[in-house]
Structures are given as structure tokens and as C-alpha cells.
Motif scaffolding. Sequence first.
Motif, PDB file in Angstrom:
ATOM      1  N   TYR A   1       3.649   6.857   8.996  1.00 36.10           N
ATOM      2  CA  TYR A   1       2.386   6.139   9.104  1.00 36.10           C
ATOM      3  C   TYR A   1       1.844   6.229  10.531  1.00 36.10           C
ATOM      4  CZ  TYR A   1       3.252   4.380   4.460  1.00 36.10           C
ATOM      5  OH  TYR A   1       3.469   4.309   3.115  1.00 36.10           O
ATOM      6  N   GLU A   6      -9.625   9.388   2.454  1.00 36.57           N
ATOM      7  CA  GLU A   6      -8.975   8.090   2.309  1.00 36.57           C
ATOM      8  C   GLU A   6      -7.539   8.091   1.766  1.00 36.57           C
ATOM      9  OE1 GLU A   6     -11.089   7.079   4.649  1.00 36.57           O
ATOM     10  OE2 GLU A   6     -10.507   5.111   3.863  1.00 36.57           O
ATOM     11  N   ALA A  15      -5.539   8.507   4.718  1.00 38.23           N
ATOM     12  CA  ALA A  15      -5.988   7.821   5.938  1.00 38.23           C
ATOM     13  C   ALA A  15      -4.861   7.107   6.684  1.00 38.23           C
ATOM     14  CB  ALA A  15      -7.102   6.829   5.595  1.00 38.23           C
ATOM     15  N   ASP A  16      -3.892   6.568   5.964  1.00 37.67           N
ATOM     16  CA  ASP A  16      -2.823   5.828   6.645  1.00 37.67           C
ATOM     17  C   ASP A  16      -1.831   6.733   7.378  1.00 37.67           C
ATOM     18  OD1 ASP A  16      -3.952   3.515   5.763  1.00 37.67           O
ATOM     19  OD2 ASP A  16      -2.478   3.137   4.165  1.00 37.67           O
ATOM     20  N   PRO A  60      -9.335   6.987  11.266  1.00 35.58           N
ATOM     21  CA  PRO A  60      -9.256   5.927  10.257  1.00 35.58           C
ATOM     22  C   PRO A  60      -8.812   4.570  10.790  1.00 35.58           C
ATOM     23  CG  PRO A  60      -7.981   7.868   9.577  1.00 35.58           C
ATOM     24  CD  PRO A  60      -8.509   8.154  10.934  1.00 35.58           C
ATOM     25  N   ASP A  70      -8.599   6.172  -2.936  1.00 33.17           N
ATOM     26  CA  ASP A  70      -8.837   5.371  -1.738  1.00 33.17           C
ATOM     27  C   ASP A  70      -7.526   5.171  -0.983  1.00 33.17           C
ATOM     28  OD1 ASP A  70      -7.424   3.532  -3.204  1.00 33.17           O
ATOM     29  OD2 ASP A  70      -9.203   2.415  -3.843  1.00 33.17           O
ATOM     30  N   ARG A  71      -7.559   4.270  -0.003  1.00 32.04           N
ATOM     31  CA  ARG A  71      -6.377   4.097   0.856  1.00 32.04           C
ATOM     32  C   ARG A  71      -5.167   3.540   0.108  1.00 32.04           C
ATOM     33  NH1 ARG A  71      -8.392   2.151   6.918  1.00 32.04           N
ATOM     34  NH2 ARG A  71      -9.848   3.883   7.219  1.00 32.04           N
ATOM     35  N   LYS A  72      -5.406   2.914  -1.051  1.00 28.53           N
ATOM     36  CA  LYS A  72      -4.268   2.360  -1.792  1.00 28.53           C
ATOM     37  C   LYS A  72      -3.303   3.456  -2.259  1.00 28.53           C
ATOM     38  CE  LYS A  72      -7.380  -0.012  -4.113  1.00 28.53           C
ATOM     39  NZ  LYS A  72      -8.063  -0.620  -5.234  1.00 28.53           N
ATOM     40  N   SER A 112      -2.029   5.785  -0.567  1.00 25.55           N
ATOM     41  CA  SER A 112      -1.031   6.237   0.417  1.00 25.55           C
ATOM     42  C   SER A 112       0.371   5.787   0.003  1.00 25.55           C
ATOM     43  CB  SER A 112      -1.386   5.727   1.808  1.00 25.55           C
ATOM     44  OG  SER A 112      -1.434   4.323   1.796  1.00 25.55           O
TER      45      SER A 112
END
Lengths: 218, 610
Positions: free
Chosen positions: B128, B150, B153-154, B201, B507-509, B511
Motif C-alpha cells: 500500500y 481507482e 489507487a491504494d 491518489p 472503484d477503490r473498494k 483494492s
Amino acid sequence: MAKYRLEFSKEGDAKFVSHLDLVRLFTRVFKRARLPLAYSEGFNPHPKMSIGIPLSVGVTSEAELLDAEFYEEVPALEIKERMNETMPIGIAITKVQMLEQGMPKLSSVSRASYRVSLSGDGVAKEALAEFLKRETIEIEKKTKRSEKLVDIKPDIFGILWEDETTLVMTLATGSAANLKPEVVLSAMKLYIPGCSGEAAAVHRLSMTDDNGCALIAG
Amino acid sequence: MNIDRLLARVQKPTRYIGTEFNSVHKNPEEMAIRFAFCFPDVYEVGMSHLGMKILYHLLNREEDIYCERVFAPWVDMEEEMRKEGVPLFSLETTSPVADFDFVGFTLQYEMSFSNIINMLDLAGISLYSSERKEDEPFVCCGGPCAYNPEPLADFVDFFMLGEGEEVMLEVMDAYRKWKASGAPRRAFLESLLLVPGVYVPCFYDVTYNDDGTIASFLANHPSAPKTITKRIIHDLDKVIYPDNFIVPFMEIVHDRMMLEVFRGCIRGCRFCQAGMVYRPVREKSAKTLLDCAQKLIDSTGYEELSISSLSTSDYTELKELTDGLLDLTEEKKISLSLPSLRLDNFSMELMQKVQKVRKSGLTFAPEAGTQRLRDVINKGVTEEDLLRAASIAFGGGYGGVKLYFMMGLPTETNEDLAGIAKLAEKVVECYFAVPKEQRNKNLKVTVSTSSFVPKPHTPFQWVRQNDVDELLEKQNFLKGQITSKRVSYNWHEAKLSVLEGVFARGDRKLSKVLACAQKLGARFDGWHEFFDWDLWMDAFRKAGVDPYFYNLRERSYDEILPWDHINAGPSKEFLMRENEKAKRAEVTPNCREKCAGCGVNVSLGGGHCG
Ligand code: SF4
């Protein structure tokens, strides 16, 4: 038309380049060097070139041979220089000779010498001498259908002991009989107690015909 | 590091040695910046990629930068590496990737995301971005999938959007300044906020509604721009292009010279992300291209030259180019390939040029089986176009014709699917209409379907994707429709397309899902032999994420989309307009006939379009 024989070395990481990849590589080297390599006629022309006696992947060499046909004559020295300017790291042309009538074909190669560096403790001089004195040196050879014992002794022309971990092997090589150093090592492991039979490095030193004559001059 | 003992045990060791002709060798100790250019797939795939060649060349022209290549090790090599504790390494100097200043991934397809995670793991780099220590490399990404950054993104410190030739050097400049200043890691990322086209991000926060949609997407740093606009090169005749491709030892997927003829596409097919995000069309002149071709021929010795663009036959100087190329290649026994030929301007003359050197099969992409559906997707070719092109091809002695279609397109019905089979039959009839002595002895018509995946920044970014069962049903239906023995049918794995669809609009979820999947062993998902649907479903369950949230619902125009902060050129209004026209099966003329007002001429500056 003019035919040439080239000798080249294959060192360092280039030892991982397979025989098949080498054919493609040289076709491109000839193109980059703008040398007049001849192609066969027909729908799917292929370059008139052959590389002698494939070298195992992982083995270095200073004595590989290649025959090529050009549609025009080019001075030997120029061929060497132009090719070396455009060679990938680790591969270099060492000799070039124009082939004349009656000179031996690549297929007359029948033996090759290798320098073999053993890993681990290596082998004692006496132990090697003992091994070579054996009447037969039999190993198991796997074929598609079965496993059979073959005697490799006749294909060993000599093994010189330089020190515990350095041997020079002269072995049958070519279309009639072909013995790879790896196979000799596995036999040594079998017959010489304590010998690991593993090589840290294998390097081809030369290729000759039946009389021990080189196939390229210079 | 010496990896000889590993190389002795793996297949195709030349994937890992990095001494190919034209590879760049510098002394890493004398370099101010070391850049590890990572392609998240195996060597022979990555080395076929033009973008990598361009950026490798670009960075290595800089005296104080050393860009080296890194690929995903094939599974046998990965096993050896993990066993022996050998970290991910670069090809040129066999250095651990964790020792570099930058670790840059190119994002070519969603199904390579798991390889990125796996490569970071193999490199021993903190996964991360928020956990990365001061002395760890900066992880960056670019490429087409970065238009929806996204899902990654993390993990990624920054993204570069659009064409990389300029922005990459600007980032390098910012790095030189930052390094000289001795400031902490965060300061470098802050300085990137001022570089146009760079998205960092960590300077943006996302909140979600109860239903999982985005409630807000806000910058948390005063310098962070509200939207990040992609970069483009305005004059392609001036941009650098590698004239000395690396020549691999092993055979790679596209083992040849490639000429980039233009960027962008005039067509505006509504399903095509490339056609939208690479706008506007910009051409290189035939002169530039012929010069470049000559240099490539001299420097590589390759036996094949191909043209790379989205729609080759739209190139305005095609005749000059192909004539010129034939002059350069014919006597040298170099074959010429012209992929991406369109049906509506396919000509005998063009075909003969390709054929002069080698006669291989031809590929056409009608994409849909009926005129109605082709209008929906704005493909703009007609049945007559296809049949005319097929007749020309058969008349010219071609026997093999491949037809590409998409399945699962918006508004698709069984009639459209049946239309695919009918079209193929008509192509067969074209063959038999050619006099026996003139035509090829062997006829082979291949129908190939892929499954439609709605992509961000396209007019279909709001639509629902088909699920696995629907796609399988459609494949079976089409199989039943194809009765001619002359036509063979192959199709793309439906599950793979569904997963691709999830990540494309994710989306970011996601990751968490990616991290989970890597732990479960996901990698090389684009390869049939490794793709494991059950593993992925397990990863979604463990991460508590519903995959179907992303592709089995129709989005409304007022929903905040995960990629809304990225400006890829075409405006959202244009995309909506196109989506509405699609519903009415109304076509939009191509950019040369009439500007459709997509907005790139305004948002990217320059004012004019090719
Ligand atoms: S601004 Fe007009 S001409 Fe330019 S890409 Fe958009 S639609 Fe095409």
C-alpha cells in the motif's frame, strides 16, 4: 556465389540462447551487417546458412561453427568486422574463412573438447584414472519406450585432469555419435564415490574431425 | 545478483537475461535516477508492446537516467525465485527492483492487475502506498487502464495520464529537484500536483453512500486539481520514436518492426475506449515514417514490418506510405503487414500490396450482425462493405477470412446474433461466386466473438454488462445458428470478460479484492491456464465486495463515477449524447466528415482536430 565458414564464441548470458534462436539471430545479424546472404528460391525463401552441432543451453563456447552462402564475394576480414559491430553481448565472430572445393563439410565434425568446472569437492586424480580404466562405462538411457543400458566408454576419447575441479573432456560429437559432458558427469557420479557429478560451468573448447583436425583455419 | 543456477532450471531462460541486441547498458552507480519499467505480463508479451519501446528509448536518452526492463516472471521462474529468496529483478543489471527510484507499471489490460500486486510482493516493496517507507521506490502507472485508476489507487503513488513522452520527463525533472532538496517523500508527491496530467491518489478522499455508490470525491490538499487532464503530443512528427528496437533472442508475440502511423481514431465507435481516449487523431507524415522505417530496417535486421494504428486504412497518406514501404522492403525479403484494415475503404490495390510479399489470412471486424446494431455502436460499416471486401479478397486468391464480432452489446437481441451467422454464410457465397480457377482451393471462414465489456470514458460507460449465464446462452444460440460446414466458430471466455468488466469500472473498494486474490494465488489471469474464477469469487467474498455491483446495474447520469475526476478528452455531455443516440440507433459521422463536438479540441487545447 561464395561460401564461408565462420567460427564464433558464445560467452556469458549468451549461453542461454538456444540453437533455434541462434539461427534467427544470425539471419538478422547478416541483414544488419548488410552482408549478401543468399536465400533459397521459392515461395517461402530461407537463408542459406547452417550452424554446426548444437550446443546445449547453458554451455559456453569459443569454437562454434557456421557455414553461410553469399551471392557476392566479401573479404573475410570485412565479414568479421561488420558482423562484430552488430552482435549482441556475448557472441562474437572469431574467424572467417572462404570455403573452397574439397574442404571438409560441417558434418565431418566428430569430436569436441570441453572444459568442465565441477562444483563441490570435485574429483581426485586417482579416482578419475580408475574411472577411465573401466572396461565399460554403462549408464541408463531413457528412450521413448524403455530404459536401456548403454556403454559410453567408446565415445570418451580422453579426460584430462587439470585440478580437482577442472577437467578437459574430449568426447564424440556429431551425427554419428554424440556424447554430452553432462552425461559423462552423471556416469562419474555413479562410479566415483563422493563425486557430485554436478558442473559449475561447461565450456566448449574446440571441434575437430576424426583426425583431430580443426574445420577452420587461422 | 547472479541467477545462473535459476536460469539453468527454467524454461526459456532468455526471458530473463537482458543482453539482447540494442538493449541499453549503463553503469547504474553513475546514475542519478534508476527507473524500473515493469510490464505486468511475461517477457514475450511485454516486449511486443510499442509503448514500452518508446518510453525505454526516451528515458535512456537522458544521461543521468537508467531505465531497465522488468517483466512478470513466468510461473516456473517465480517458483524458483520464491524458493531461493531471489527478489524481482531488472533484466539489464539483475538488480533488485526495490533498489530503484521508480517502479513504473504500464496498464494495458485489467486482467494484468493481479500480476502488478504479485510483482510488488515479489519485489518486497510495501503493497500500500500509505505504508511505503522513505527509502522505498515510488510506484507509478500509466497506459490505457490508468483512465480509471481507482482499483489500483491504494497501491500506486502516482499515475501519469495520456501520452507519456513529455509528462514523464517533467516528472523526472521534479524528482531531480526533490532529491537535491533532501525533503521527505511526501514533498515529492506534492510537487507532482503541479505537473499537468499527474494524478496522486493520496491527495483525494472518497466517501460512499449506503448503496455503495460514491457520495463525494474531494481533494484533501490545496494544490490538488479537481480534475486531471490527460496529456497528448500535439506534433507527432517531432516526438522521438525508437529507431533501434531491441531484438529479442526468443520469438515474441509481435516479433517485428512497428511503425506508429497515427494516434487517435476518427471513427467514434461507441464501445471502443481507445477510440475515445486517444482523441484527437494526429498523423505522422509519410516522410517521417519512411525515414523511421529505413532506420529500423538497418538497426534490427527484422524480417517483418507492421503498421500500428487503430484503423490503418484511415491514414491520409496511405498510398505514399505503402508504396514507399514496399520500395524499402521488397528486395530485402522483408514482409509487410497492415493490420486494422477497415471494410469500407478496403481496396484491391491495398490488398495486393500486402499480398506481394506474403499471403496470409485477412481479418475483418463488422462487430455486430445486423445493420441496426452496427448503427447502435456507430460502427458505420454496411453488409455491402463486408461482402465487397470479401469478394475482393477471394478474387485475389485469399481463402481464409476471419470475422470479428462482439456479443452482449447494448440492445442486442437474438436477431442480431442470428445476423452474425447469416453474414458468415453470405461471405461463403461470395467465395463461390468467384470463378473456380481464380479462387483459392481452401475456403475457411472463421467467426470469432468476444464479449462486450463497457469501458470508462465511452458512451456505454453507464450500461449494464451481460452476466456469465447470458453470455453463455448467447454463445450457444449462435453455435446453433451456424450450420455451414465452411464456417467455424470460436469465442472468448465469458467469465474473463465479466471480471474484466468489474475492474474496468471499479472503484477503490476493489483494492482489497486484489490484495486478497494475490494471496490466494491469482496471477496471469489473462492466460486461460491460470485464470481461476472460483478463486476470484472467493477473494470478493473475503473482501466483502459484491462484484456485480460494478457491472450488473445500469448507472444513472447523475451518479458520481469513480473516474469522473479524470479528463480523457471527450466531455461527459458528449458521451451522454452518444449514449442517447445509440438507444435510437442513430449514427454519428466520423471526425473528417463532420465534427461531433466531443470537446477534445477545447479541453486539450490546440483547437483543431486531424
Ligand atoms: S472535437 Fe470534433 S473532430 Fe475533434 S475529435 Fe472531437 S468530434 Fe472529432
